[in-house]
Design a protein around this motif. Structure first.
Motif, PDB file in Angstrom:
ATOM      1  N   SER A 132      -9.125  -0.455   2.758  1.00 46.92           N
ATOM      2  CA  SER A 132      -8.778   0.922   2.416  1.00 46.92           C
ATOM      3  C   SER A 132      -9.427   1.887   3.399  1.00 46.92           C
ATOM      4  N   SER A 133      -8.809   3.050   3.574  1.00 44.55           N
ATOM      5  CA  SER A 133      -9.344   4.072   4.466  1.00 44.55           C
ATOM      6  C   SER A 133     -10.378   4.912   3.711  1.00 44.55           C
ATOM      7  N   PRO A 134     -11.201   5.686   4.434  1.00 44.47           N
ATOM      8  CA  PRO A 134     -12.198   6.526   3.761  1.00 44.47           C
ATOM      9  C   PRO A 134     -11.581   7.534   2.791  1.00 44.47           C
ATOM     10  N   LYS A 135     -10.346   7.934   3.018  1.00 42.64           N
ATOM     11  CA  LYS A 135      -9.735   8.937   2.135  1.00 42.64           C
ATOM     12  C   LYS A 135      -9.025   8.315   0.932  1.00 42.64           C
ATOM     13  N   VAL A 179      -8.635   4.645  -4.056  1.00 42.93           N
ATOM     14  CA  VAL A 179      -8.699   3.295  -4.603  1.00 42.93           C
ATOM     15  C   VAL A 179      -9.335   2.371  -3.565  1.00 42.93           C
ATOM     16  N   ASP A 180     -10.336   1.598  -3.968  1.00 41.64           N
ATOM     17  CA  ASP A 180     -10.881   0.581  -3.073  1.00 41.64           C
ATOM     18  C   ASP A 180      -9.857  -0.543  -2.950  1.00 41.64           C
ATOM     19  N   VAL A 181      -9.513  -0.905  -1.716  1.00 30.78           N
ATOM     20  CA  VAL A 181      -8.559  -1.999  -1.491  1.00 30.78           C
ATOM     21  C   VAL A 181      -9.292  -3.099  -0.726  1.00 30.78           C
ATOM     22  N   LEU A 182      -9.326  -4.299  -1.336  1.00 32.56           N
ATOM     23  CA  LEU A 182     -10.102  -5.405  -0.805  1.00 32.56           C
ATOM     24  C   LEU A 182      -9.218  -6.620  -0.544  1.00 32.56           C
ATOM     25  N   VAL A 183      -9.649  -7.460   0.391  1.00 29.11           N
ATOM     26  CA  VAL A 183      -9.043  -8.770   0.611  1.00 29.11           C
ATOM     27  C   VAL A 183     -10.131  -9.804   0.339  1.00 29.11           C
ATOM     28  N   ILE A 184      -9.934 -10.616  -0.683  1.00 27.99           N
ATOM     29  CA  ILE A 184     -10.937 -11.611  -1.085  1.00 27.99           C
ATOM     30  C   ILE A 184     -10.273 -12.982  -1.111  1.00 27.99           C
ATOM     31  N   GLY A 226       0.810  -1.208   0.000  1.00 25.90           N
ATOM     32  CA  GLY A 226       0.000   0.000   0.000  1.00 25.90           C
ATOM     33  C   GLY A 226       0.842   1.255   0.000  1.00 25.90           C
ATOM     34  N   VAL A 227       1.912   1.253   0.777  1.00 19.46           N
ATOM     35  CA  VAL A 227       2.835   2.395   0.790  1.00 19.46           C
ATOM     36  C   VAL A 227       3.485   2.579  -0.578  1.00 19.46           C
ATOM     37  N   GLY A 271      -3.038   6.683  -5.230  1.00 20.15           N
ATOM     38  CA  GLY A 271      -4.222   6.993  -4.433  1.00 20.15           C
ATOM     39  C   GLY A 271      -4.595   5.922  -3.450  1.00 20.15           C
ATOM     40  N   VAL A 272      -3.714   4.962  -3.226  1.00 21.47           N
ATOM     41  CA  VAL A 272      -3.982   3.882  -2.272  1.00 21.47           C
ATOM     42  C   VAL A 272      -3.677   4.356  -0.858  1.00 21.47           C
ATOM     43  N   ASP A 273      -4.608   4.134   0.053  1.00 23.18           N
ATOM     44  CA  ASP A 273      -4.384   4.446   1.457  1.00 23.18           C
ATOM     45  C   ASP A 273      -5.089   3.376   2.284  1.00 23.18           C
TER      46      ASP A 273
END
Length: 402
Positions: A362-365, A368-373, A339-340, A346-348
């Motif tokens: 992912s954080s609200p800010k 980019v939507d970050v998911l674990v599936i 993520g860093v 735009g990843v946070d």
């Protein structure tokens, strides 16, 4: 009643299996795996309705795929499932150019797949061995192959070809891409979540002992890090990932390595194991205080960050980032560091949600939507068997014969 689908997913160090009812919703009847085949093998079966879970050692000595299959067959017999299986779905790593959907594994098809063994030397022979074992155990069942390469067949031509003489390209020396069944499953989950848009411009990180990234747009493969073989792209547990072809020439011409020695080096002695000199297991490396272990983890993350940039360029931006498979699902530290590396896109990540392994990390800010599936290649195989025209034709012929 012959109404169940058995799915077998054989790898270099494991044999996963699942049994589904053969209808649209694919209700799960049984799931498990034989892991660590080459080192202290272990059998695990998930608890299900009316059946307790199993987690037991199969001894300290290495076993082969035949022994692993025998353990699976015993579990199926104990559950009174063998007589219900009418179709067996197999994950086949390499389908070449000809096999882009689920296919009945008759002798003609199997012969074509044997010709691809040199392009996936760790996996293909094991996959086909499992087909032979399943055919012997379940002679009444149709054996159907689903191919890891098939999902990537719709990529643009420029994403497939190498800058080699055209005659070589025409003989099949092209990029195929792998982990396609895993990516197909993720694409279906994204369609459930986002609708036909399927997360838009998405990069999926399948991070396990084998690792790759896939860029997909609206659920379709656009580009991927593995190419002609499962060696390409990211640093993996024991595989080298992307390597200057000049290194291979040097090893052949100056070091005088044989073909077999080269295969062993690049597939089994490189990657995280080679860099660290300790282990190819990410859990071991993260817990180690050795500098070489830290460097192996650093290289793993660096190469992923660099490839995310490349795939984002192919997509023209990034809307969704998905982590899946063993490391992707279970290593918050690795997700955090990736993520860093992707913050410029735009990843946070939300620190607490990431640590807990929530579905959305992912954080609200975050832009980019970050998911674990969780990965589920076995369900992807069963789904492909239901929707494939070739598999449907085979099933119709089976019903007519009976």
């Amino acid at each position: 009643m012959i109404d169940a689908i058995l799915v077998l997913n054989g790898g270099s160090s494991s044999l996963k299996f699942a049994v589904f009812e053969g209808r649209d919703e694919l209700p799960l009847l049984l799931r498990g795996n034989v892991s660590s085949i080459g080192h202290r093998p272990r059998l695990r079966v998930e608890a299900s309705a009316g059946r307790p879970g199993i987690d037991r050692s199969l001894g300290d000595a290495p076993i082969n795929i035949d022994n692993a299959f025998a353990a699976v067959a015993s579990i199926l017999a104990d559950g009174n499932l063998l007589g219900r299986v009418g179709r067996v779905g197999h994950r086949i790593v390499h389908g070449g150019r000809d096999f882009t959907e689920a296919m009945l594994l008759d002798e003609r098809t199997l012969e074509s797949l044997r010709l691809l063994e040199s392009m996936a030397p760790i996996h293909q022979a094991i996959n086909l061995k499992v087909v032979a074992l399943a055919s012997e155990l379940l002679p009444q069942a149709l054996q159907i192959g689903c191919f890891d390469t098939a999902y990537h067949s719709t990529r643009p031509e420029l994403a497939k070809i190498y800058a080699l003489p055209r005659a070589m390209t025409e003989t099949g020396i092209v990029s195929y891409g792998f982990h396609g069944l895993s990516y197909s499953h993720i694409a279906s989950k994204l369609r459930d979540r986002y609708g036909v848009r399927a997360g838009g411009r998405t990069i999926v990180a399948h991070l396990g002992s084998g690792a790759s990234l896939c860029a997909m747009n609206a659920g379709r493969s656009v580009a991927t890090t593995m190419g002609f073989s499962t060696l390409d792209g990211l640093v993996m547990s024991t595989r080298c990932g992307a390597l200057d072809p000049g290194v291979v020439l040097h090893l052949l011409q100056e070091r005088r390595l044989s073909g077999d020695e080269l295969v062993t080096l690049l597939y089994e002695r490189s990657g995280l194991l080679g860099v660290s000199g300790i282990s190819g297991d990410m859990r071991t490396l993260i817990s180690s205080n050795q500098l070489a272990a830290a460097e192996a983890v650093d290289l793993f993350v660096y190469r992923i960050g660099r490839e995310i940039g490349s795939l984002a360029a192919a997509l023209g931006g990034l809307d969704t980032l998905v982590f899946t498979a063993g490391i992707g699902e279970n290593a918050p530290l690795v997700r955090e560091r990736i993520g860093v590396a992707a913050v410029w896109l735009g990843v946070d990540l939300d620190e607490e949600r990431n640590r807990e392994g929530a579905e959305v990390v992912s954080s609200p800010k975050s832009r980019v939507d970050v998911l674990v599936i969780p990965a589920d290649e076995e369900r992807a195989v069963a789904t492909e068997m239901l929707i494939s025209r070739s598999a449907a034709t085979a099933s119709t012929q089976e019903r007519s014969a009976s």
